[in-house]
Scaffold this active site. Structure first.
Site, PDB file in Angstrom:
ATOM      1  N   LYS A  77     -24.336  22.844  39.456  1.00  0.00           N
ATOM      2  CA  LYS A  77     -24.158  21.802  38.446  1.00  0.00           C
ATOM      3  C   LYS A  77     -22.799  21.968  37.791  1.00  0.00           C
ATOM      4  CE  LYS A  77     -25.746  18.243  36.252  1.00  0.00           C
ATOM      5  NZ  LYS A  77     -24.409  17.624  36.420  1.00  0.00           N
ATOM      6  N   LYS A 101     -22.693  29.136  31.669  1.00  0.00           N
ATOM      7  CA  LYS A 101     -23.140  28.141  30.680  1.00  0.00           C
ATOM      8  C   LYS A 101     -24.584  27.718  30.937  1.00  0.00           C
ATOM      9  CE  LYS A 101     -20.137  25.022  29.778  1.00  0.00           C
ATOM     10  NZ  LYS A 101     -19.257  23.837  29.860  1.00  0.00           N
ATOM     11  N   LYS A 113     -18.235  23.227  40.420  1.00  0.00           N
ATOM     12  CA  LYS A 113     -17.192  22.398  39.807  1.00  0.00           C
ATOM     13  C   LYS A 113     -16.395  21.745  40.921  1.00  0.00           C
ATOM     14  CE  LYS A 113     -15.820  21.447  35.534  1.00  0.00           C
ATOM     15  NZ  LYS A 113     -16.683  21.314  34.349  1.00  0.00           N
ATOM     16  N   THR A 197     -21.873  16.403  24.494  1.00  0.00           N
ATOM     17  CA  THR A 197     -21.037  17.597  24.396  1.00  0.00           C
ATOM     18  C   THR A 197     -20.510  17.762  22.978  1.00  0.00           C
ATOM     19  OG1 THR A 197     -20.400  17.307  26.715  1.00  0.00           O
ATOM     20  CG2 THR A 197     -19.114  18.854  25.401  1.00  0.00           C
ATOM     21  N   ASN A 228     -13.635  12.406  24.355  1.00  0.00           N
ATOM     22  CA  ASN A 228     -15.073  12.290  24.143  1.00  0.00           C
ATOM     23  C   ASN A 228     -15.639  13.449  23.329  1.00  0.00           C
ATOM     24  OD1 ASN A 228     -17.671  11.120  24.582  1.00  0.00           O
ATOM     25  ND2 ASN A 228     -18.060  12.668  26.128  1.00  0.00           N
ATOM     26  N   SER A 356     -27.258  16.329  30.713  1.00  0.00           N
ATOM     27  CA  SER A 356     -27.219  16.043  32.149  1.00  0.00           C
ATOM     28  C   SER A 356     -28.510  16.519  32.819  1.00  0.00           C
ATOM     29  CB  SER A 356     -26.017  16.745  32.792  1.00  0.00           C
ATOM     30  OG  SER A 356     -24.832  16.016  32.576  1.00  0.00           O
TER      31      SER A 356
END
Length: 423
Positions: A77, A101, A113, A197, A228, A356
């Site tokens: 992820k 994380k 990633k 976030t 954002n 997510s």
């Protein structure tokens, strides 16, 4: 045995920073330390060539990456970024941080990633769509709803996720909404995802301030990066009594010691594309941003921003890492010596991947929650994860980053030990 890698990182490069963080946590892993080398090596690195025909008829080639650092606790992820400075080493580090994380907040994911070395501002929308679809087709051999789930990151958004989802679905012959997160609501996206976030940065920051006996009312907030993450975090801090005294983005740096009107600033950014030229604050030199006095500093731009030299100049009580890897190891050492608390990225900005996860779960069940339900679940997970990390830091008398890595690495390596090695 020594670490062997096909990149040669320095201590303060992204991958070097990640490796130094693993080194710091090793003494706290106990018997699980025998597995620690698996954290220093990505499971899989895919480098792809992305040829597209430009609007003028010429053929351009771009280099893309998808790195799966760990799949031990679940599918990979992590986001996909489009940026002219993207490198394999950077994507490796970002994938490693995603492993940490996801485990720090106890999500059932590994870390991954992706990225493309491109300046998306130089492409038309049609060229951007071609780039996205070809990239998705190239990495399609390793992604999927139960394999690896991309998401937005720097210079990517819901539209790009829609193109990725559609491309993958066409290639497998069935609509697969769960292959990416951060999608438009109409395609299985989740309410609350866009603000998640930034909301997580605020929630964790509020919890840290409580434990530091630092009042939120009147607190001076400085934010680097007003996209954002930074803008949402700033908006929530101001809504809870703080004042925004400095902001920096790609268009410049502005300061107002009395506090800026956040609604006016957001309106200005929406109209002009950045904070530069905002009439409700004074323009200052970009490097002078690090001299502004604040109670909370939120680096929410790119990695490697708080170097040792800048750390010597920072006047704040608390650093909330909204970006991934914004503080170098040398910079963090300076901040620690000066008594400045750093809430690391792997917990501070984990709100996005948490929602997510909610989106992914909703896609599988085809049952969607309200935004209030999303925010309540997000706050509960973030507060619980931060509490566990804070208590771990107090127990071992270590920095919050080392505590977060201790919690996360223990979870990853316990799973690794229980799964064993195959064959």
């Amino acid at each position: 045995m020594p670490n062997v890698s096909f990149v040669s990182p320095t201590r303060n490069s992204p991958w070097g920073t990640y490796l130094s963080q693993i080194d710091a946590v090793e003494p706290y892993l106990g018997h699980l330390g025998r597995w620690v080398e698996t954290l220093r090596r990505p499971k899989r690195c895919l480098i792809v060539d992305i040829p597209i025909e430009l609007d003028n008829g010429t053929i351009a080639h771009f280099e893309g990456y998808r790195v799966q650092h760990s799949l031990t606790r679940g599918p990979g992820k992590g986001g996909v970024r489009y940026h002219p400075d993207v490198t394999l080493e950077e994507v490796m580090a970002l994938s490693g941080w995603m492993t940490i994380k996801n485990a720090a907040v106890n999500l059932p994911y590994g870390g991954a990633k992706g990225g493309i070395r491109v300046d998306p501002k130089q492409l038309s929308e049609k060229e951007l769509e071609k780039l996205t679809r070809r990239y998705t087709s190239e990495i399609g051999i390793i992604i999927g709803p139960t394999q690896d789930i991309p998401a937005p990151d720097v210079n990517t958004n819901g539209k790009i996720m829609a193109w990725m989802m559609d491309t993958y679905s066409m290639n497998v012959g069935a609509t697969a909404t769960g292959v990416v997160t951060g999608k438009p609501i109409e395609l299985g996206g989740s309410l609350g995802r866009v603000a998640a976030t930034g909301r997580g940065v605020f929630v964790v920051g509020r919890e840290a301030m409580r434990r530091l006996n630092q009042p939120l009312e009147g607190a001076r907030i400085a934010v680097q990066g007003f996209g954002n993450v930074g803008s949402i975090a700033a908006k929530l801090f101001v809504a809870n009594g703080a004042k925004l005294v400095a902001v920096q983005d790609h268009t410049g740096t502005i300061q107002n010691d009395s506090g800026m009107d956040i609604a006016d600033l957001l309106d200005h950014v929406a109209k002009t594309g950045g904070v530069g030229g905002f009439k409700g604050a004074d323009k200052i030199d970009n490097e002078n941003f690090w001299d502004v006095k604040s109670d909370v500093l939120i680096p929410a731009a790119l990695e490697g921003q708080i170097t040792a030299e800048r750390a010597k100049r920072i006047h704040t009580k608390l650093v909330l890492e909204g970006a991934n890897g914004p503080t170098t190891p040398d910079g963090e050492d300076v901040l620690a010596d000066r008594g400045i608390v750093v809430v690391p990225d792997v917990i501070a900005n984990a709100g996005g991947v948490t929602v997510s996860y909610f989106e992914w779960v909703q896609d599988f069940s085809s049952f969607f929650w309200t935004e209030d339900e999303i925010n309540l679940r997000l706050d509960k997970i973030m507060i619980g994860a931060f509490k566990h990390i804070w208590e771990t830091a107090e127990q071992h008398k270590i920095k919050l980053r080392t505590a977060a890595f201790t919690v996360a690495c223990t979870r990853v390596l316990q799973a690794r030990e229980e799964r064993g090695l195959y064959p």
